[in-house]
Motif scaffolding. Structure first.
Motif, PDB file in Angstrom:
ATOM      1  N   PHE A 146       0.864  -1.181   0.044  1.00  0.00           N
ATOM      2  CA  PHE A 146       0.155   0.070  -0.125  1.00  0.00           C
ATOM      3  C   PHE A 146       0.771   1.111  -0.089  1.00  0.00           C
ATOM      4  CE2 PHE A 146      -2.941   2.862   1.438  1.00  0.00           C
ATOM      5  CZ  PHE A 146      -4.454   2.583   1.051  1.00  0.00           C
ATOM      6  N   LEU A 147       1.027   2.019  -1.091  1.00  0.00           N
ATOM      7  CA  LEU A 147       1.613   3.174  -1.363  1.00  0.00           C
ATOM      8  C   LEU A 147       0.891   4.285  -1.328  1.00  0.00           C
ATOM      9  CD1 LEU A 147       4.570   4.225  -2.022  1.00  0.00           C
ATOM     10  CD2 LEU A 147       3.931   3.614  -4.377  1.00  0.00           C
ATOM     11  N   MET A 148       1.344   5.376  -0.758  1.00  0.00           N
ATOM     12  CA  MET A 148       0.736   6.841  -1.028  1.00  0.00           C
ATOM     13  C   MET A 148       1.855   7.678  -1.368  1.00  0.00           C
ATOM     14  SD  MET A 148      -1.757   8.948   1.429  1.00  0.00           S
ATOM     15  CE  MET A 148      -2.217  10.708   0.851  1.00  0.00           C
ATOM     16  N   VAL A 149       1.815   8.417  -2.583  1.00  0.00           N
ATOM     17  CA  VAL A 149       2.771   9.199  -3.175  1.00  0.00           C
ATOM     18  C   VAL A 149       2.172  10.766  -3.240  1.00  0.00           C
ATOM     19  CG1 VAL A 149       4.278  10.002  -4.951  1.00  0.00           C
ATOM     20  CG2 VAL A 149       3.635   7.521  -4.111  1.00  0.00           C
ATOM     21  N   ASP A 150       2.812  11.649  -2.782  1.00  0.00           N
ATOM     22  CA  ASP A 150       2.463  13.128  -2.982  1.00  0.00           C
ATOM     23  C   ASP A 150       3.012  13.760  -4.282  1.00  0.00           C
ATOM     24  OD1 ASP A 150       2.085  15.963  -2.770  1.00  0.00           O
ATOM     25  OD2 ASP A 150       3.630  16.270  -1.297  1.00  0.00           O
ATOM     26  N   LEU A 151       2.253  13.641  -5.253  1.00  0.00           N
ATOM     27  CA  LEU A 151       3.203  14.045  -6.557  1.00  0.00           C
ATOM     28  C   LEU A 151       3.593  15.531  -6.721  1.00  0.00           C
ATOM     29  CD1 LEU A 151       0.861  12.332  -9.292  1.00  0.00           C
ATOM     30  CD2 LEU A 151       3.140  11.516  -8.209  1.00  0.00           C
ATOM     31  N   LYS A 152       2.894  16.293  -5.766  1.00  0.00           N
ATOM     32  CA  LYS A 152       3.475  17.891  -5.754  1.00  0.00           C
ATOM     33  C   LYS A 152       4.753  18.048  -5.492  1.00  0.00           C
ATOM     34  CE  LYS A 152       0.118  19.443  -3.119  1.00  0.00           C
ATOM     35  NZ  LYS A 152      -0.640  18.068  -2.835  1.00  0.00           N
ATOM     36  N   HIS A 153       5.311  17.230  -4.297  1.00  0.00           N
ATOM     37  CA  HIS A 153       6.509  17.528  -3.795  1.00  0.00           C
ATOM     38  C   HIS A 153       7.499  16.304  -3.990  1.00  0.00           C
ATOM     39  CE1 HIS A 153       3.777  20.345  -1.893  1.00  0.00           C
ATOM     40  NE2 HIS A 153       4.726  20.971  -1.859  1.00  0.00           N
ATOM     41  N   ALA A 154       7.030  15.103  -3.989  1.00  0.00           N
ATOM     42  CA  ALA A 154       8.109  13.954  -4.411  1.00  0.00           C
ATOM     43  C   ALA A 154       8.756  13.877  -5.560  1.00  0.00           C
ATOM     44  CB  ALA A 154       7.152  12.494  -4.370  1.00  0.00           C
ATOM     45  N   ASP A 155      10.286  13.750  -5.504  1.00  0.00           N
ATOM     46  CA  ASP A 155      10.807  13.531  -6.730  1.00  0.00           C
ATOM     47  C   ASP A 155      10.037  12.662  -7.851  1.00  0.00           C
ATOM     48  OD1 ASP A 155      12.676  12.984  -8.609  1.00  0.00           O
ATOM     49  OD2 ASP A 155      14.476  13.240  -7.246  1.00  0.00           O
ATOM     50  N   ILE A 156       9.812  13.329  -9.019  1.00  0.00           N
ATOM     51  CA  ILE A 156       9.305  12.444 -10.083  1.00  0.00           C
ATOM     52  C   ILE A 156       9.818  11.033 -10.329  1.00  0.00           C
ATOM     53  CG2 ILE A 156       8.436  12.440 -12.299  1.00  0.00           C
ATOM     54  CD1 ILE A 156       6.836  14.114 -10.649  1.00  0.00           C
ATOM     55  N   ALA A 157      11.362  11.088 -10.095  1.00  0.00           N
ATOM     56  CA  ALA A 157      12.078   9.926 -10.460  1.00  0.00           C
ATOM     57  C   ALA A 157      11.630   8.735  -9.228  1.00  0.00           C
ATOM     58  CB  ALA A 157      13.168  10.390 -10.533  1.00  0.00           C
ATOM     59  N   LEU A 158      11.180   9.414  -8.199  1.00  0.00           N
ATOM     60  CA  LEU A 158      10.959   8.343  -7.172  1.00  0.00           C
ATOM     61  C   LEU A 158       9.426   7.947  -6.943  1.00  0.00           C
ATOM     62  CD1 LEU A 158      12.989  10.099  -4.485  1.00  0.00           C
ATOM     63  CD2 LEU A 158      13.685   8.138  -5.770  1.00  0.00           C
ATOM     64  N   SER A 159       8.543   8.800  -7.786  1.00  0.00           N
ATOM     65  CA  SER A 159       7.192   8.519  -7.414  1.00  0.00           C
ATOM     66  C   SER A 159       6.616   7.177  -8.124  1.00  0.00           C
ATOM     67  CB  SER A 159       6.185   9.654  -8.125  1.00  0.00           C
ATOM     68  OG  SER A 159       6.545   9.747  -9.533  1.00  0.00           O
ATOM     69  N   GLN A 160       7.499   6.745  -9.328  1.00  0.00           N
ATOM     70  CA  GLN A 160       7.070   5.426  -9.746  1.00  0.00           C
ATOM     71  C   GLN A 160       7.732   4.267  -8.755  1.00  0.00           C
ATOM     72  OE1 GLN A 160       4.996   4.354 -11.897  1.00  0.00           O
ATOM     73  NE2 GLN A 160       4.846   5.660 -13.563  1.00  0.00           N
ATOM     74  N   PRO A 161       6.703   3.596  -8.412  1.00  0.00           N
ATOM     75  CA  PRO A 161       7.336   2.393  -7.469  1.00  0.00           C
ATOM     76  C   PRO A 161       8.354   1.748  -7.952  1.00  0.00           C
ATOM     77  CG  PRO A 161       4.929   2.610  -7.267  1.00  0.00           C
ATOM     78  CD  PRO A 161       5.481   3.318  -8.409  1.00  0.00           C
ATOM     79  N   ASP A 162       9.533   1.160  -7.193  1.00  0.00           N
ATOM     80  CA  ASP A 162      10.482   0.348  -7.850  1.00  0.00           C
ATOM     81  C   ASP A 162      10.052  -0.989  -7.986  1.00  0.00           C
ATOM     82  OD1 ASP A 162      10.955  -1.099  -5.334  1.00  0.00           O
ATOM     83  OD2 ASP A 162      12.043   0.808  -4.601  1.00  0.00           O
TER      84      ASP A 162
END
Length: 226
Positions: A146-162
């Motif tokens: 279960f993943l929650m990502v804040d796209l406004k501030h998270a590094d875009i390169a990190l927002s895609q789960p590995d």
């Protein structure tokens, strides 16, 4: 007219499926009618309201987090899916993270990039006696479901789960994304999630995007009025 307001008008014109109308999947119909649109009371709501109040004390800006309505939805989604582990990536005043943690004290919530988490998180944790939040400086090895990502501030390169997140053994995974229509960049990131072949169901609630990864489902995208 700025990007967000333009997209809000488009959302209001096209959003539908209230009360599950025209939804054929039993799973999705139940998710919409009994979880997303649930207007009942949960005892944890008082703690969620208190967390929001703590964030607002002394003029703390809630722009980094969702409002109470969506905070309670986050709680209900965690309560419904009962993940083994939750991961949070991005900036927060603590409210979003608290809503994730309050659903079940037995589910660990791991906050990645803690250096960008500010505001009242420590106050919330102390005053509400939340004990299932941990922080890590690692931006990889996300093995939760279960993943929650804040796209406004998270590094875009990190927002895609590995790959460890995508390829973990759990058949069903859930990704929540905030800021999906905040800018052209964040909307493109939202589109990448929606179009990924592993994401079978996407729900656009404007303030929040919900992605469900489950090989048993057919691929469907919905703009849901909330």
């Amino acid at each position: 007219m700025n990007f967000r307001n333009k997209k809000l008008i488009q959302y209001l014109l096209h959003a539908q499926y209230r009360k599950g109308h025209n939804i054929h999947s039993p799973f999705l119909f139940r998710l919409i009618t009994t979880v997303i649109e649930n207007d009942g009371f949960f005892s944890a709501y008082s703690s969620i309201e208190k967390a929001a109040q703590i964030c607002l004390e002394k003029g703390t800006n809630m722009h980094n987090d969702l409002n109470e309505k969506f905070g309670k939805l986050i709680f209900r989604l965690v309560n419904e899916f009962r993940p083994e582990k939750i991961i949070y990536i991005g900036k927060s005043n603590g409210f979003n993270i608290a809503c994730l943690a309050l659903a079940d004290s037995r589910i660990p919530v791991e906050v990645s990039q803690p250096e960008v988490v500010d505001g009242k998180l420590d106050d919330i944790v102390r005053k509400l006696k939340i004990k299932n939040i941990t922080t890590t400086s690692s931006t990889t090895n996300h093995t939760g479901n279960f993943l929650m990502v804040d796209l406004k501030h998270a590094d875009i390169a990190l927002s895609q789960p590995d790959s460890l997140f995508w390829d973990s053994e759990e058949d069903r995974k859930v990704v929540l994304l905030t800021g999906i229509h905040e800018s052209d960049e964040t909307e493109k990131e939202w589109m990448r999630y929606k179009e990924d072949k592993r994401v079978k169901i996407s729900l656009d609630l404007f303030e929040l995007g919900i992605c469900i990864i489950d090989p048993k489902f057919q691929k469907e995208n919905f703009v849901l009025r909330f």
